[in-house]
Design a protein around this motif. Sequence first.
Motif, PDB file in Angstrom:
ATOM      1  N   THR A  14      23.252  29.599  52.979  1.00  0.00           N
ATOM      2  CA  THR A  14      22.539  29.265  54.010  1.00  0.00           C
ATOM      3  C   THR A  14      22.122  29.184  55.446  1.00  0.00           C
ATOM      4  O   THR A  14      20.867  29.113  55.710  1.00  0.00           O
ATOM      5  N   VAL A  20      18.290  27.783  56.795  1.00  0.00           N
ATOM      6  CA  VAL A  20      18.393  26.756  57.153  1.00  0.00           C
ATOM      7  C   VAL A  20      17.829  26.265  58.700  1.00  0.00           C
ATOM      8  O   VAL A  20      19.098  26.491  58.843  1.00  0.00           O
ATOM      9  N   VAL A  45      25.194  23.131  54.831  1.00  0.00           N
ATOM     10  CA  VAL A  45      22.825  22.376  54.397  1.00  0.00           C
ATOM     11  C   VAL A  45      23.049  21.402  56.273  1.00  0.00           C
ATOM     12  O   VAL A  45      22.476  21.859  57.643  1.00  0.00           O
TER      13      VAL A  45
END
Length: 369
Positions: A14, A20, A45
């Motif tokens: 991530t 992200v 996340v």
Amino acid sequence: MTDPRYQQLAEQVTGYAVRVQPGEHVNLRMLDIPDAMVVELIRAVRRAGGIPHVDITHATVNKELQMGATEEQYELEGRYRLQRAQDMAVNIVFYADYNSFEAADVPAERMKIVSKHFKAASDFTVNKRKWTVLAWPTPSMAQAAGMSTEDFEDFYFRCCLADYAAMKEGMQKLKSMMEATDEVRIVGPGTDLRFSIKGVPAIICAGDCNIPDGEVYTAPVRDSINGTITYNAPTIYHGIPFDGVSFRFENGKIVEAHCNGNEEALNKILDTDEGARYIGEFALGVNPHVLKPMRDILFDEKIAGSFHLTPGQCYDEAPNGNQSAIHWDLVCIQRPEYGGGEIYFDGKLIRKDGVFTDPELSLFNAANS
């Protein structure tokens, strides 16, 4: 207690692979993945400010659906999958291969229906969204690698948690060499091939899409390939195993195709559409931690001292105009224990028996792993 490497991997995926960002919708497509790993991905996340969505599926369930695939069924499934792809900013896929041949008995015509209707969503994700795909370590993968399950898990996390940022710096040199090249010549056992890569971008893969990673890819000028190639890494496509695949090219097209075994299945794949007999990708594998094939392309295409030449669809980032429903990465390893071989760029030897001749690329040689 959860293995601490699960959290490390979730952060690597991530935070580095797809980076992200706050507010991004993130699709977690999980195929037979342990709940503990899925939970770590959800948490990672959220820590990044993203919004997690989970799509859990299972290989045996997918196979049962594919066995009876119909146009009506998968046209609708394809539209749903495309809509989901469009709604997500990021797509993270983990899959566990407990049996690489699980789909081997799915009729080819059924699998063709599935591939056709899922292609739009796949192409959209690959070309328009941030994405990454990871295999999950399983006993069957350990067996294919000739390792114990515990040793394979250690190997897996060592590869996945490698310093890809440092690897990326070294790939810049190879990218520059490829983008300055017109003619590529590859020679080796059963292989004598020439083609042009002039004017096609070279793309660095250093943990941004796949993990493990380690390749630089481009695409041949579509009609430029002539000669023969024999791949020595065993492969699997739509659940069917293939070994000793060889092609003969005339002006870019595969005009002869052979393998040790199911040549009828091989030619059916190549007859999927017009583009299936042309090449959409040429890449050099450069991960010094990955040394032998295990019929898992996410590992095999990164093998140090290898290259892959891929029938089917090209990538938008390195376009050569070839369009197809298939994209089949077939790998040839050129280290001495696999028969050796040479690669030339515009007549200059750049790699012999899997070893780069330029000292600036020595970090990618297996002997330095």
